[in-house]
Enzyme design. Sequence first.
Site, short mmCIF file in Angstrom:
data_model
loop_
_atom_site.label_atom_id
_atom_site.label_comp_id
_atom_site.label_asym_id
_atom_site.label_seq_id
_atom_site.Cartn_x
_atom_site.Cartn_y
_atom_site.Cartn_z
N HIS A 240 -6.72 4.70 1.72
CA HIS A 240 -5.94 3.67 1.04
C HIS A 240 -5.50 2.59 2.03
O HIS A 240 -5.71 1.39 1.80
CB HIS A 240 -4.73 4.29 0.35
CG HIS A 240 -3.88 3.29 -0.37
ND1 HIS A 240 -4.07 2.97 -1.69
CD2 HIS A 240 -2.83 2.53 0.06
CE1 HIS A 240 -3.18 2.05 -2.06
NE2 HIS A 240 -2.42 1.77 -1.01
N GLU A 241 -4.89 3.03 3.11
CA GLU A 241 -4.38 2.07 4.08
C GLU A 241 -5.51 1.35 4.82
O GLU A 241 -5.37 0.19 5.20
CB GLU A 241 -3.45 2.76 5.08
CG GLU A 241 -2.22 3.42 4.46
CD GLU A 241 -1.39 2.46 3.62
OE1 GLU A 241 -1.44 1.23 3.87
OE2 GLU A 241 -0.68 2.93 2.71
#
Length: 451
Positions: free
Chosen positions: A21-22
């Site tokens: 996600h990051e």
Amino acid sequence: MDLIQTVIWALVALGILVSFHEFGHFLVARLCGVKVLRFSVGFGRRLFSRYDRHGTEFAVSAIPLGGYVKMLDEREGPVADHELNQAFNRKSVWARMAIAAAGPAANFLLAIVLFWVVFMGGTAGPVPIVDTVKPGSIAQSAGLEPGQEIIAVDGEATPTWQALNWRLANRLGDSGAIEFSVRYPDSDLEYHMTADIDRWLSGQEVPDPLGEVGLELWTPPISMTLHQVLEGSAANAAGLRAGDKIVATDGRTFSGWEEWSQYVRARAGEPLQVEIDRQGQRLTLPVTPAEVTLESGERVGQIGVQPVTERWPEDRVRVFHYGVAGALSQGLQETWDKTLFTLNSLKKLIFGQLSTKNLSGPITIAKVAGTSAERGWQSFLSLLALLSISLGVLNLLPIPVLDGGHLLYYGIEAIKGSPVSERVQVIGLQVGMALVLCIMGLALYNDILRL
């Protein structure tokens, strides 16, 4: 699976999901020319960190319940003149929207890849053939009968047990008609049967769609012959051995393993007279079931034996093999289907069609991660894909603090030609933070109640 292994698999799952996600935010920020100051997996005190040649700090932090990408931004501190062109707030609204959307997009991409790998390995599942129909149930109301194969629910194919469970789960909280498509053995004729449902299982904490619809599906008969006697168990102490066949208990005969097992479970601490057949010789052995507390808190009797299970006939199991392109197509379809299922479930939670007791937090995720890892790599990767989809969908909700909230602000800015006022953003941040904390608190409360 012991606690340490459960924690390890939970950390692996969360680490993978958060990192992807990051990384989505990080990669698109770099592509848009934004300077990234820190990429952190976890919150709080940094346990480990290193810097790359761009000056970005990559860190692992103490609280593994998320992560963040910190970018250069004039709103968070002074920025040198020569770096102003790398500040996040100086980028176009479209670039900022791309950066915000990149995190959830990475989660959906991860799900596609994981499902792709799972389908490349091939999948299999039991054919959903009706064994028994519970009187007064939805299944009986629809007219389902033993021996029928359920080939679709509401027009959606159900080639396996798992597919049938998903189709039924998609109707949780619904009202109206539910349609079953069935066929009889050795017949190509399809029959369509319907029954009415009204807010089906909307108040259930842990719904069991298959059981609550009133169906038991066919499984191979379980032998009354013992396959294994566990070391240190009550059965082992009584002298039972692998290969012994249960004939009767307390002078009573049983229709099968399930009925006998229920009899034993209901008699914790009570001496039982178990009659067995050992290579043609009849013996009666006294066995006292030990009292065991299940995760649900229920106390049952166990003597520590496992039965011989029959192999599934080939015609009762469906096996699917895919090439590279076919597996990718299935991965895309599965990601799409599960995304729609997640959105539908969220809608039902918001409108009260599903109980908020269905919300789960980190403790439940840890337990499920450990269990799925124990079942094999395909089970674990499938769970990761489902969690990744959930993370992507939740982050797109238009709640300030989440990516969806940022996208909402940037969308308004793109329409009106100027940013949302600082005052509105601050109020939105406070409301969003309170809402997210309440949801997290409720999920954690549900987890604790399930312990």
